[in-house]
Design a protein around this motif. Structure first.
Motif, mmCIF file in Angstrom:
data_model
loop_
_atom_site.group_PDB
_atom_site.id
_atom_site.type_symbol
_atom_site.label_atom_id
_atom_site.label_comp_id
_atom_site.label_asym_id
_atom_site.label_seq_id
_atom_site.Cartn_x
_atom_site.Cartn_y
_atom_site.Cartn_z
ATOM 1 N N PHE B 152 59.032 9.783 -28.905
ATOM 2 C CA PHE B 152 59.843 8.616 -29.291
ATOM 3 C C PHE B 152 59.199 7.330 -28.777
ATOM 4 O O PHE B 152 59.183 6.307 -29.475
ATOM 5 C CB PHE B 152 61.257 8.723 -28.718
ATOM 6 C CG PHE B 152 62.143 9.756 -29.379
ATOM 7 C CD1 PHE B 152 61.816 10.325 -30.601
ATOM 8 C CD2 PHE B 152 63.335 10.143 -28.776
ATOM 9 C CE1 PHE B 152 62.648 11.269 -31.204
ATOM 10 C CE2 PHE B 152 64.175 11.078 -29.372
ATOM 11 C CZ PHE B 152 63.827 11.640 -30.581
ATOM 12 N N GLU B 153 58.699 7.362 -27.560
ATOM 13 C CA GLU B 153 58.040 6.165 -27.014
ATOM 14 C C GLU B 153 56.811 5.773 -27.832
ATOM 15 O O GLU B 153 56.579 4.592 -28.106
ATOM 16 C CB GLU B 153 57.617 6.406 -25.563
ATOM 17 C CG GLU B 153 58.766 6.431 -24.588
ATOM 18 C CD GLU B 153 58.284 6.698 -23.164
ATOM 19 O OE1 GLU B 153 57.139 6.332 -22.835
ATOM 20 O OE2 GLU B 153 59.054 7.299 -22.390
ATOM 21 N N PRO B 192 66.636 6.207 -27.272
ATOM 22 C CA PRO B 192 67.505 5.330 -26.482
ATOM 23 C C PRO B 192 67.628 3.952 -27.144
ATOM 24 O O PRO B 192 66.734 3.518 -27.878
ATOM 25 C CB PRO B 192 66.790 5.232 -25.135
ATOM 26 C CG PRO B 192 65.382 5.663 -25.378
ATOM 27 C CD PRO B 192 65.406 6.576 -26.568
ATOM 28 N N GLY B 193 68.735 3.273 -26.884
ATOM 29 C CA GLY B 193 69.031 2.010 -27.539
ATOM 30 C C GLY B 193 67.955 0.941 -27.412
ATOM 31 O O GLY B 193 67.807 0.088 -28.295
ATOM 32 N N ARG B 194 67.173 1.000 -26.331
ATOM 33 C CA ARG B 194 66.125 -0.013 -26.161
ATOM 34 C C ARG B 194 64.967 0.161 -27.151
ATOM 35 O O ARG B 194 64.163 -0.750 -27.331
ATOM 36 C CB ARG B 194 65.589 0.037 -24.721
ATOM 37 C CG ARG B 194 64.911 1.333 -24.356
ATOM 38 C CD ARG B 194 64.392 1.385 -22.902
ATOM 39 N NE ARG B 194 64.235 2.743 -22.440
ATOM 40 C CZ ARG B 194 63.264 3.579 -22.812
ATOM 41 N NH1 ARG B 194 62.321 3.166 -23.646
ATOM 42 N NH2 ARG B 194 63.207 4.814 -22.344
ATOM 43 N N GLN B 195 64.888 1.325 -27.809
ATOM 44 C CA GLN B 195 63.790 1.563 -28.770
ATOM 45 C C GLN B 195 64.201 1.020 -30.142
ATOM 46 O O GLN B 195 64.329 1.760 -31.128
ATOM 47 C CB GLN B 195 63.434 3.048 -28.814
ATOM 48 C CG GLN B 195 62.787 3.516 -27.508
ATOM 49 C CD GLN B 195 62.457 4.994 -27.475
ATOM 50 O OE1 GLN B 195 62.885 5.767 -28.321
ATOM 51 N NE2 GLN B 195 61.690 5.397 -26.463
ATOM 52 N N THR B 196 64.361 -0.283 -30.208
ATOM 53 C CA THR B 196 64.949 -0.891 -31.413
ATOM 54 C C THR B 196 64.049 -0.761 -32.639
ATOM 55 O O THR B 196 64.540 -0.609 -33.752
ATOM 56 C CB THR B 196 65.262 -2.376 -31.163
ATOM 57 O OG1 THR B 196 64.073 -3.005 -30.658
ATOM 58 C CG2 THR B 196 66.375 -2.527 -30.131
ATOM 59 N N ALA B 197 62.743 -0.798 -32.432
ATOM 60 C CA ALA B 197 61.846 -0.688 -33.594
ATOM 61 C C ALA B 197 61.980 0.698 -34.221
ATOM 62 O O ALA B 197 62.048 0.842 -35.453
ATOM 63 C CB ALA B 197 60.399 -0.953 -33.166
ATOM 64 N N LEU B 198 62.034 1.706 -33.389
ATOM 65 C CA LEU B 198 62.188 3.075 -33.884
ATOM 66 C C LEU B 198 63.538 3.250 -34.580
ATOM 67 O O LEU B 198 63.621 3.850 -35.664
ATOM 68 C CB LEU B 198 62.046 4.055 -32.712
ATOM 69 C CG LEU B 198 62.374 5.523 -32.973
ATOM 70 C CD1 LEU B 198 61.582 6.075 -34.150
ATOM 71 C CD2 LEU B 198 62.101 6.349 -31.710
ATOM 72 N N ILE B 199 64.575 2.695 -33.984
ATOM 73 C CA ILE B 199 65.912 2.866 -34.562
ATOM 74 C C ILE B 199 66.019 2.164 -35.916
ATOM 75 O O ILE B 199 66.573 2.716 -36.875
ATOM 76 C CB ILE B 199 66.973 2.352 -33.556
ATOM 77 C CG1 ILE B 199 67.010 3.300 -32.344
ATOM 78 C CG2 ILE B 199 68.349 2.237 -34.208
ATOM 79 C CD1 ILE B 199 67.771 2.769 -31.144
ATOM 80 N N GLU B 200 65.430 0.966 -36.017
ATOM 81 C CA GLU B 200 65.480 0.259 -37.307
ATOM 82 C C GLU B 200 64.701 0.993 -38.394
ATOM 83 O O GLU B 200 65.124 1.084 -39.545
ATOM 84 C CB GLU B 200 64.937 -1.170 -37.141
ATOM 85 C CG GLU B 200 65.941 -2.074 -36.459
ATOM 86 C CD GLU B 200 65.329 -3.419 -36.064
ATOM 87 O OE1 GLU B 200 64.309 -3.820 -36.674
ATOM 88 O OE2 GLU B 200 65.861 -4.052 -35.130
ATOM 89 N N TRP B 201 63.550 1.491 -38.007
ATOM 90 C CA TRP B 201 62.720 2.262 -38.963
ATOM 91 C C TRP B 201 63.483 3.504 -39.427
ATOM 92 O O TRP B 201 63.548 3.799 -40.615
ATOM 93 C CB TRP B 201 61.416 2.625 -38.239
ATOM 94 C CG TRP B 201 60.538 3.667 -38.831
ATOM 95 C CD1 TRP B 201 59.498 3.485 -39.706
ATOM 96 C CD2 TRP B 201 60.560 5.082 -38.542
ATOM 97 N NE1 TRP B 201 58.891 4.681 -39.978
ATOM 98 C CE2 TRP B 201 59.519 5.669 -39.280
ATOM 99 C CE3 TRP B 201 61.348 5.886 -37.722
ATOM 100 C CZ2 TRP B 201 59.256 7.046 -39.224
ATOM 101 C CZ3 TRP B 201 61.095 7.247 -37.670
ATOM 102 C CH2 TRP B 201 60.063 7.806 -38.414
ATOM 103 N N ARG B 202 64.113 4.198 -38.501
ATOM 104 C CA ARG B 202 64.863 5.399 -38.868
ATOM 105 C C ARG B 202 66.015 5.072 -39.811
ATOM 106 O O ARG B 202 66.240 5.772 -40.803
ATOM 107 C CB ARG B 202 65.415 6.065 -37.599
ATOM 108 C CG ARG B 202 66.194 7.319 -37.925
ATOM 109 C CD ARG B 202 67.006 7.802 -36.742
ATOM 110 N NE ARG B 202 67.697 9.040 -37.077
ATOM 111 C CZ ARG B 202 68.339 9.786 -36.200
ATOM 112 N NH1 ARG B 202 68.385 9.424 -34.935
ATOM 113 N NH2 ARG B 202 68.948 10.891 -36.580
ATOM 114 N N THR B 203 66.733 4.001 -39.512
ATOM 115 C CA THR B 203 67.865 3.603 -40.344
ATOM 116 C C THR B 203 67.407 3.272 -41.760
ATOM 117 O O THR B 203 68.049 3.658 -42.748
ATOM 118 C CB THR B 203 68.566 2.379 -39.714
ATOM 119 O OG1 THR B 203 68.970 2.732 -38.388
ATOM 120 C CG2 THR B 203 69.779 1.954 -40.521
#
Lengths: 213, 213
Positions: B152-153, B192-203
């Motif tokens: 994830f990192e 984790p919530g701080r991984q915003t780039a990953l979360i946006e890409w996933r969404t």
């Protein structure tokens, strides 16, 4: 000589041997830097700045991009130097070669890496390559040996009626599988005498110039 | 509709999801057979005759060839249906995509498979896919979880300054990594919530039609 590229190699390690064989089979000559894996040079700041994944092979391109594994290096070289084709000539052949290369990685190279990295005393705390440290798992070394034996069976069965893994022509899949078979010899895992197709294929590849560089 | 091909799928499993997403992204429609992994249909004689490696995805071609993994299926489909390109447009882009796809397989999918297959009671004696049976190694499940966190990192760091893993276009590398992130959710491993780039890409990817088939 491709003076505008740099190949990061380690003459004694299996993974960079795959890229080295690929380069020779393509008739390319690339300035080469040896990375001293035995003294953990790949984990030092200098090399980490080149390839943050701390692994060889790596290939630095004219635009500064660093390709950091065999998948990317083979794909790039196949694109810029199509002849001789090492990744297939038509859709089906390309697919079959990709599949045997993946089998050689997952069932062969990974099994061998598990065997070696989870048993050698010198690799304590380094059960995986890369920047993270993981403890050895002895059960994984044992499983790895069993898997290598099964991998030899797979290869032999395929080679009974095919000159090469991808069909009738030498390819990147043969490079990967050959490097695994040689790597297995480090821990005295060798194809049994009844696997004649595998043994003949190995003997033939061992005579290619790319296997001797 | 490509009536002369057959796609062997399992709607609930991560590996065939990769091929399914690839097929949809290419705009292809291929007759599909569901293989019931929960009841070990992949290990039965009927499916073994189709893919001796006893895994899905598999793709049967008009000439009878069966492609038995994601590497071969993606390569074949990219060749016969080049648009939209999912494996890159020029040598460097093709290489970078191949590398991120390999990272997603080795650092992501493999780590997740180790986590799941070495811990679920229902997979006792089936710690690896394929025709061979291997016992679970609990330490490997623990290591797998740690590795998924590191994966994830890696993804987040890459996606901070790239829209997609291969650069500015969606590719097969995004498919593989997305499937891993979703797979990790099965065992409550989430970015984790701080991984915003990953979360946006996933969404964003979760909204593509290919992610919902």
């Amino acid at each position: 000589m491709m003076e505008d590229h740099v190949f990061y190699d380690c003459a004694t390690a299996p993974s960079p041997r795959r890229a080295r064989m690929f380069i020779v089979e393509k008739g390319l000559d690339i300035p080469t830097v040896q990375v001293d894996l035995r003294n953990d040079e790949q984990l030092g700041d200098d090399f980490r700045a080149i390839n943050p994944r701390c692994t060889v092979p790596a290939l630095k391109l004219p635009d500064g991009t660093v390709l950091g594994d065999n998948a990317s290096i083979a794909r790039y070289l196949e694109e810029i130097r199509p002849a001789p084709p090492l990744m297939g000539r038509d859709p089906v052949e390309k697919a079959v070669i990709a599949e045997w290369n993946a089998v050689a990685e997952s069932d062969g190279l990974l099994a061998m890496a598990e065997t070696i990295r989870n048993s050698l005393p010198g690799l304590k705390g380094r059960a995986l390559t890369g920047p993270q440290n993981y403890e050895q798992i002895p059960a994984l070394a044992e499983r790895g040996k069993a898997r290598v034996g099964y991998f030899f069976e797979l290869l032999n069965a395929r080679l009974i009626d095919h000159a090469y893994l991808g069909g009738d022509r030498f390819s990147v899949a043969d490079i990967t599988a050959f490097v695994v078979v040689e790597f297995a010899g480090w821990v005295k895992l060798v194809p049994p005498g009844r696997q004649t197709a595998l043994i003949e294929w190995r003997t033939a590849i061992a005579q290619r110039p790319s296997a001797n560089k």
